[in-house]
Write a protein that holds these residues in place. Structure first.
Motif, PDB file in Angstrom:
ATOM      1  N   ALA A 280      11.571   6.411 -11.958  1.00 46.62           N
ATOM      2  CA  ALA A 280      11.683   7.183 -13.030  1.00 46.62           C
ATOM      3  C   ALA A 280      12.957   6.475 -14.036  1.00 46.62           C
ATOM      4  CB  ALA A 280      12.051   8.585 -12.972  1.00 46.62           C
ATOM      5  N   PRO A 281      13.922   6.024 -13.529  1.00 47.07           N
ATOM      6  CA  PRO A 281      14.857   5.449 -14.441  1.00 47.07           C
ATOM      7  C   PRO A 281      14.255   4.157 -15.095  1.00 47.07           C
ATOM      8  CG  PRO A 281      15.929   5.994 -12.516  1.00 47.07           C
ATOM      9  CD  PRO A 281      14.637   6.245 -12.383  1.00 47.07           C
ATOM     10  N   PHE A 282      13.439   3.303 -14.314  1.00 46.01           N
ATOM     11  CA  PHE A 282      13.199   2.095 -15.042  1.00 46.01           C
ATOM     12  C   PHE A 282      12.133   2.404 -15.906  1.00 46.01           C
ATOM     13  CE2 PHE A 282      10.707  -1.864 -14.987  1.00 46.01           C
ATOM     14  CZ  PHE A 282      11.644  -2.831 -14.863  1.00 46.01           C
ATOM     15  N   LEU A 283      11.182   3.328 -15.627  1.00 48.21           N
ATOM     16  CA  LEU A 283      10.168   3.582 -16.625  1.00 48.21           C
ATOM     17  C   LEU A 283      10.808   4.184 -18.003  1.00 48.21           C
ATOM     18  CD1 LEU A 283       7.585   5.656 -14.556  1.00 48.21           C
ATOM     19  CD2 LEU A 283       7.186   3.768 -16.168  1.00 48.21           C
ATOM     20  N   ASP A 284      11.906   5.063 -17.875  1.00 52.86           N
ATOM     21  CA  ASP A 284      12.539   5.533 -19.195  1.00 52.86           C
ATOM     22  C   ASP A 284      13.169   4.357 -19.973  1.00 52.86           C
ATOM     23  OD1 ASP A 284      11.813   8.127 -18.369  1.00 52.86           O
ATOM     24  OD2 ASP A 284      13.728   8.540 -17.371  1.00 52.86           O
ATOM     25  N   LYS A 285      13.553   3.431 -19.251  1.00 52.14           N
ATOM     26  CA  LYS A 285      14.101   2.222 -20.040  1.00 52.14           C
ATOM     27  C   LYS A 285      13.380   1.364 -20.489  1.00 52.14           C
ATOM     28  CE  LYS A 285      18.047  -0.795 -19.940  1.00 52.14           C
ATOM     29  NZ  LYS A 285      19.407  -1.275 -19.120  1.00 52.14           N
ATOM     30  N   TYR A 286      12.365   0.906 -19.741  1.00 54.32           N
ATOM     31  CA  TYR A 286      11.538  -0.160 -19.976  1.00 54.32           C
ATOM     32  C   TYR A 286       9.851   0.246 -20.547  1.00 54.32           C
ATOM     33  CZ  TYR A 286      15.258  -2.750 -18.508  1.00 54.32           C
ATOM     34  OH  TYR A 286      16.428  -3.531 -18.078  1.00 54.32           O
ATOM     35  N   GLY A 287       9.629   1.368 -20.108  1.00 50.02           N
ATOM     36  CA  GLY A 287       8.235   1.950 -20.644  1.00 50.02           C
ATOM     37  C   GLY A 287       7.492   1.452 -19.247  1.00 50.02           C
ATOM     38  N   GLY A 288       5.898   1.890 -19.676  1.00 51.11           N
ATOM     39  CA  GLY A 288       5.049   1.429 -18.703  1.00 51.11           C
ATOM     40  C   GLY A 288       4.290   2.560 -18.022  1.00 51.11           C
ATOM     41  N   THR A 289       3.587   2.222 -17.034  1.00 49.90           N
ATOM     42  CA  THR A 289       2.828   3.414 -16.462  1.00 49.90           C
ATOM     43  C   THR A 289       2.681   3.181 -14.910  1.00 49.90           C
ATOM     44  OG1 THR A 289       1.021   3.405 -18.182  1.00 49.90           O
ATOM     45  CG2 THR A 289       0.437   4.201 -15.939  1.00 49.90           C
ATOM     46  N   LEU A 290       3.010   4.183 -14.131  1.00 54.17           N
ATOM     47  CA  LEU A 290       3.025   3.942 -12.639  1.00 54.17           C
ATOM     48  C   LEU A 290       1.813   4.308 -12.057  1.00 54.17           C
ATOM     49  CD1 LEU A 290       5.769   3.703 -10.616  1.00 54.17           C
ATOM     50  CD2 LEU A 290       5.685   6.310 -10.420  1.00 54.17           C
ATOM     51  N   LEU A 291       1.614   3.247 -11.088  1.00 54.18           N
ATOM     52  CA  LEU A 291       0.125   3.487 -10.249  1.00 54.18           C
ATOM     53  C   LEU A 291       0.278   2.892  -8.768  1.00 54.18           C
ATOM     54  CD1 LEU A 291      -1.521   1.263 -12.959  1.00 54.18           C
ATOM     55  CD2 LEU A 291      -2.005   4.100 -12.627  1.00 54.18           C
ATOM     56  N   PRO A 292      -0.454   3.362  -8.158  1.00 54.61           N
ATOM     57  CA  PRO A 292      -0.527   2.824  -6.769  1.00 54.61           C
ATOM     58  C   PRO A 292      -1.111   1.397  -6.627  1.00 54.61           C
ATOM     59  CG  PRO A 292      -2.227   4.367  -6.896  1.00 54.61           C
ATOM     60  CD  PRO A 292      -1.556   4.522  -8.067  1.00 54.61           C
ATOM     61  N   PHE A 293      -0.855   0.852  -5.885  1.00 58.40           N
ATOM     62  CA  PHE A 293      -1.399  -0.607  -5.629  1.00 58.40           C
ATOM     63  C   PHE A 293      -3.073  -0.888  -5.913  1.00 58.40           C
ATOM     64  CE2 PHE A 293      -2.798  -4.465  -3.151  1.00 58.40           C
ATOM     65  CZ  PHE A 293      -1.707  -5.385  -4.057  1.00 58.40           C
ATOM     66  N   THR A 294      -3.820  -0.020  -5.499  1.00 60.78           N
ATOM     67  CA  THR A 294      -5.133  -0.179  -5.420  1.00 60.78           C
ATOM     68  C   THR A 294      -5.872   0.334  -6.937  1.00 60.78           C
ATOM     69  OG1 THR A 294      -5.145   2.381  -4.768  1.00 60.78           O
ATOM     70  CG2 THR A 294      -5.376   0.581  -3.081  1.00 60.78           C
TER      71      THR A 294
ATOM     72  N   LYS B  40       0.944  -1.170  -0.014  1.00 58.53           N
ATOM     73  CA  LYS B  40       0.203   0.027   0.040  1.00 58.53           C
ATOM     74  C   LYS B  40       0.995   1.362   0.020  1.00 58.53           C
ATOM     75  CE  LYS B  40      -0.561   0.055   4.991  1.00 58.53           C
ATOM     76  NZ  LYS B  40      -1.811   0.147   6.172  1.00 58.53           N
ATOM     77  N   GLU B  41       2.111   1.257   0.272  1.00 55.93           N
ATOM     78  CA  GLU B  41       3.035   2.187   0.434  1.00 55.93           C
ATOM     79  C   GLU B  41       3.882   2.255  -0.976  1.00 55.93           C
ATOM     80  OE1 GLU B  41       5.320   2.126   3.701  1.00 55.93           O
ATOM     81  OE2 GLU B  41       3.581   2.226   5.196  1.00 55.93           O
ATOM     82  N   ALA B  42       3.828   1.282  -2.075  1.00 58.47           N
ATOM     83  CA  ALA B  42       4.628   1.474  -3.132  1.00 58.47           C
ATOM     84  C   ALA B  42       3.884   1.770  -4.263  1.00 58.47           C
ATOM     85  CB  ALA B  42       5.006  -0.017  -3.162  1.00 58.47           C
ATOM     86  N   GLN B  43       4.523   2.203  -5.201  1.00 58.08           N
ATOM     87  CA  GLN B  43       4.231   2.647  -6.596  1.00 58.08           C
ATOM     88  C   GLN B  43       4.610   1.443  -7.553  1.00 58.08           C
ATOM     89  OE1 GLN B  43       2.568   5.515  -7.423  1.00 58.08           O
ATOM     90  NE2 GLN B  43       2.556   5.623  -5.380  1.00 58.08           N
ATOM     91  N   PHE B  44       3.818   0.979  -8.551  1.00 56.56           N
ATOM     92  CA  PHE B  44       3.828  -0.166  -9.395  1.00 56.56           C
ATOM     93  C   PHE B  44       3.954   0.423 -10.726  1.00 56.56           C
ATOM     94  CE2 PHE B  44       2.218  -1.447  -5.415  1.00 56.56           C
ATOM     95  CZ  PHE B  44       2.714  -2.795  -5.046  1.00 56.56           C
ATOM     96  N   ILE B  45       4.997  -0.180 -11.508  1.00 61.81           N
ATOM     97  CA  ILE B  45       5.155  -0.042 -12.861  1.00 61.81           C
ATOM     98  C   ILE B  45       4.290  -1.143 -13.724  1.00 61.81           C
ATOM     99  CG2 ILE B  45       6.494   0.101 -14.900  1.00 61.81           C
ATOM    100  CD1 ILE B  45       8.507   1.579 -13.246  1.00 61.81           C
ATOM    101  N   ILE B  46       3.094  -0.849 -14.188  1.00 59.79           N
ATOM    102  CA  ILE B  46       2.606  -1.870 -15.141  1.00 59.79           C
ATOM    103  C   ILE B  46       2.720  -1.513 -16.688  1.00 59.79           C
ATOM    104  CG2 ILE B  46       0.798  -2.220 -13.718  1.00 59.79           C
ATOM    105  CD1 ILE B  46      -1.348  -0.846 -15.520  1.00 59.79           C
TER     106      ILE B  46
END
Length: 173
Positions: free
Chosen positions: A138-152, A109-115
């Motif tokens: 951010a560096p992972f998103l730049d390299k592999y793409g995706g969307t950052l979301l909270p768990f919920t 619940k405290e993390a951010q998730f890349i899907i």
């Protein structure tokens, strides 16, 4: 007067017990004894982020070799105990995809998730990658793409949709 003091003392004790009951159990260290809930394979033999779910009345957590599997379990209605805590690997603190560290856990619940990133998790399916915050993601998103979301906000299809294992997904280093 004594009755009022006794009532206040009982209320304070009750409040303390309620606070203790709400505190999640601590995460369990990741060791070679950890087996993935769905496949019963050794969790450490597979790269990528891991997860653990603590259930009320169970002495040990359920481990998951891939966060995608943990999310699928959470979205399933077929659970037989109340969930008391959910932890995932914080990939922002991991030394690498294959070197998470035994105690690198963060409450889901405290993390951010890349899907939707172009990465395969420990079991070969597209992975849902947890980070402690947006800056480390951010560096992972730049390299592999995706969307950052909270768990919920992780959509059902990110964990429950069929997987085409013939698609090319990268395995981060």
């Amino acid at each position: 007067m004594k009755t009022a003091a006794l009532i206040l003392a009982l209320l304070a004790l009750t409040a303390c017990k309620e606070d203790q009951a709400k505190a999640p159990p601590p995460p369990v260290e990741l060791t070679t004894a950890a087996l993935s809930f769905f496949c019963q394979m050794n969790v450490l033999e597979h790269g990528g982020p891991k997860g653990q779910i603590h259930l009320e009345g169970y002495p040990a957590p359920l481990f998951f070799a891939q966060v995608r599997d943990l999310v699928a379990y959470m979205k399933s209605p077929e659970r037989d105990a109340r969930i008391t805590a959910v932890y995932v690997s914080d990939m922002g603190k991991a030394a690498g995809w294959n070197d998470l560290g035994p105690n690198n856990w963060i409450l889901a619940k405290e993390a951010q998730f890349i899907i939707g990133a172009n990465v395969a998790g420990g079991m070969g399916a597209p992975e849902i990658v947890p980070f402690g915050d947006e800056a480390t993601a951010a560096p992972f998103l730049d390299k592999y793409g995706g969307t950052l979301l909270p768990f919920t906000a992780i959509p059902d299809e990110a964990a429950l949709a069929p997987v085409d294992l013939s698609q090319f997904l990268e395995t981060p280093s």
